[in-house]
Design a protein around this motif. Structure first.
Motif, short mmCIF file in Angstrom:
data_model
loop_
_atom_site.label_atom_id
_atom_site.label_comp_id
_atom_site.label_asym_id
_atom_site.label_seq_id
_atom_site.Cartn_x
_atom_site.Cartn_y
_atom_site.Cartn_z
N ASP A 13 0.82 -1.22 0.00
CA ASP A 13 0.00 0.00 0.00
C ASP A 13 0.85 1.26 0.00
O ASP A 13 0.35 2.35 0.27
N GLY A 14 2.14 1.11 -0.29
CA GLY A 14 3.03 2.25 -0.36
C GLY A 14 3.72 2.61 0.93
O GLY A 14 4.61 3.48 0.93
N GLN A 15 3.34 1.98 2.05
CA GLN A 15 4.02 2.26 3.32
C GLN A 15 5.46 1.74 3.28
O GLN A 15 5.73 0.67 2.75
N GLU A 16 6.37 2.53 3.83
CA GLU A 16 7.79 2.16 3.80
C GLU A 16 8.12 1.12 4.87
O GLU A 16 7.84 1.34 6.05
N ILE A 17 8.67 0.02 4.43
CA ILE A 17 9.11 -1.05 5.34
C ILE A 17 10.63 -1.16 5.27
O ILE A 17 11.21 -1.22 4.18
N VAL A 18 11.25 -1.20 6.42
CA VAL A 18 12.70 -1.35 6.54
C VAL A 18 13.03 -2.81 6.77
O VAL A 18 12.31 -3.52 7.48
N ILE A 59 17.64 -12.17 6.82
CA ILE A 59 16.86 -11.00 6.42
C ILE A 59 15.84 -10.73 7.52
O ILE A 59 15.03 -11.60 7.86
N MET A 60 15.85 -9.50 8.07
CA MET A 60 15.07 -9.21 9.27
C MET A 60 14.30 -7.90 9.08
O MET A 60 14.85 -6.82 9.30
N PRO A 61 13.04 -7.96 8.69
CA PRO A 61 12.27 -6.73 8.56
C PRO A 61 11.89 -6.14 9.91
O PRO A 61 11.75 -6.85 10.90
N ASP A 62 11.72 -4.82 9.92
CA ASP A 62 11.01 -4.15 11.01
C ASP A 62 9.54 -4.12 10.61
O ASP A 62 9.19 -3.56 9.56
N LEU A 63 8.69 -4.70 11.42
CA LEU A 63 7.27 -4.70 11.11
C LEU A 63 6.73 -3.27 10.98
O LEU A 63 7.26 -2.34 11.60
N ARG A 64 5.68 -3.13 10.21
CA ARG A 64 4.94 -1.88 10.15
C ARG A 64 4.65 -1.38 11.59
O ARG A 64 4.30 -2.16 12.47
N ALA A 65 4.85 -0.11 11.82
CA ALA A 65 4.65 0.53 13.14
C ALA A 65 5.73 0.18 14.15
O ALA A 65 5.60 0.49 15.33
N GLY A 67 10.24 -0.23 14.85
CA GLY A 67 11.60 0.03 14.39
C GLY A 67 11.67 1.20 13.43
O GLY A 67 11.08 2.25 13.66
N GLY A 68 12.39 0.99 12.32
CA GLY A 68 12.56 2.06 11.34
C GLY A 68 11.48 2.12 10.29
O GLY A 68 11.50 3.01 9.43
N SER A 69 10.53 1.20 10.33
CA SER A 69 9.46 1.18 9.33
C SER A 69 8.43 2.28 9.60
O SER A 69 8.41 2.88 10.68
N ALA A 70 7.57 2.52 8.62
CA ALA A 70 6.55 3.56 8.74
C ALA A 70 5.67 3.32 9.96
O ALA A 70 5.34 2.17 10.28
N ARG A 71 5.27 4.42 10.60
CA ARG A 71 4.41 4.36 11.79
C ARG A 71 3.17 5.23 11.57
O ARG A 71 2.93 6.19 12.31
N LEU A 83 0.34 -7.14 8.22
CA LEU A 83 1.72 -7.57 8.46
C LEU A 83 2.11 -8.72 7.56
O LEU A 83 3.23 -8.76 7.02
N ALA A 84 1.21 -9.66 7.39
CA ALA A 84 1.49 -10.78 6.49
C ALA A 84 1.60 -10.30 5.04
O ALA A 84 2.43 -10.79 4.27
N ARG A 85 0.78 -9.33 4.69
CA ARG A 85 0.86 -8.77 3.34
C ARG A 85 2.18 -8.04 3.14
O ARG A 85 2.79 -8.10 2.06
N ASP A 86 2.67 -7.36 4.18
CA ASP A 86 4.00 -6.76 4.11
C ASP A 86 5.06 -7.83 3.91
O ASP A 86 6.01 -7.65 3.12
N GLY A 87 4.92 -8.94 4.64
CA GLY A 87 5.88 -10.03 4.51
C GLY A 87 5.89 -10.61 3.11
O GLY A 87 6.96 -10.89 2.53
#
Length: 251
Positions: A13-18, A59-65, A67-71, A83-87
């Motif tokens: 959805d365009g949200q930035e994920i680190v 490989i270790m994402p920061d979940l939405r909301a 760490g460094g990911s969009a909040r 979260l699963a869709r981000d994954g």
């Protein structure tokens, strides 16, 4: 770890994920727990380094909301299964087709939701998660909603107080984290039983925060149950967690 690289991408959805990564070799994606981040869950206590040392690209994402990911504070940014869709978006972004997948607590729940969406790792790690935490997400969501809407009111040493203390150490955004609770989706017994990959079910021996990890292992067709020292919060700090994951992935 000075050799951890950090990257960003735009999710579904365009949200930035680190995401962070270390090591080279066969990829394994590891997803952290609620209120946490990749640094706290996987890097700080040496788990990522231990796994990378076996010849792995970790490989270790920061979940939405987190760490460094969009909040974002917009409720529209927290649809069911976000979260699963981000994954799934991360897997697609990286072009991963031959990989392993694991998570801790909320990360483990996210892994299971990804499996229901068609993620196809060779091996799966579900840590800090019990069967009830997958089948009925409402109880855990209510627990955290109470914490996030009553910050500063809990008795010192209580589970709520401990969770709030952890939230402070990770610099969590209470408004964004409340949104995460709206993304929770229950998984059915049949969906859990349909997971055919070899699964490591791993938890602290004193951890029952998400229900019974033994019951989860019993329901899975091909599971190995392992326990480490500690409870839900402290198990992450123990070297045995990383050792167990590295050993399972190296089989």
């Amino acid at each position: 770890m000075s050799d951890v690289a950090t990257h960003r991408f735009a999710s579904f959805d365009g949200q930035e994920i680190v995401w962070h990564e270390v090591g080279e070799g066969r990829p394994v994606v590891l997803i952290h727990g609620y209120f946490s981040d990749a640094m706290t869950n996987w890097i700080r206590y040496g788990h990522a380094a231990k796994i990378a040392a076996t010849g792995r690209r970790v490989i270790m994402p920061d979940l939405r909301a987190h760490g460094g990911s969009a909040r974002p504070h917009d409720a529209a940014a927290y649809p069911p299964d976000a979260l699963a869709r981000d994954g799934m978006a991360l897997l697609a972004h990286l072009g991963l087709t031959d990989y392993d997948l694991g998570g801790y607590s909320l990360g483990a729940r996210t892994v299971v939701r990804m499996l229901t969406m068609g993620a196809a790792p060779a091996r799966v790690v579900l840590s800090g998660m019990g069967l009830e935490g997958l089948l009925d997400t409402g109880a855990r969501a209510a627990h955290f909603r109470n914490i996030l809407t009553n910050l500063g009111s809990f008795e010192r040493g209580s589970p709520e107080w401990m969770a709030e203390a952890f939230l402070k150490t990770t610099g969590g955004d209470a408004v964004a984290l409340l949104g995460i609770l709206d993304t929770f989706v229950d998984t059915s017994r049949d969906e859990v039983a349909a997971i055919r990959q070899p699964v490591l079910v791993l938890a602290g021996k004193d951890d029952d925060d998400n229900g019974s990890h033994a019951a989860l292992a019993d329901l899975l067709p091909d599971a190995r149950l392992a326990e480490t020292p500690g409870n839900h919060m402290s198990a992450v700090t123990k070297r045995e967690l990383g050792e167990a994951i590295a050993g399972f992935l190296g089989e």
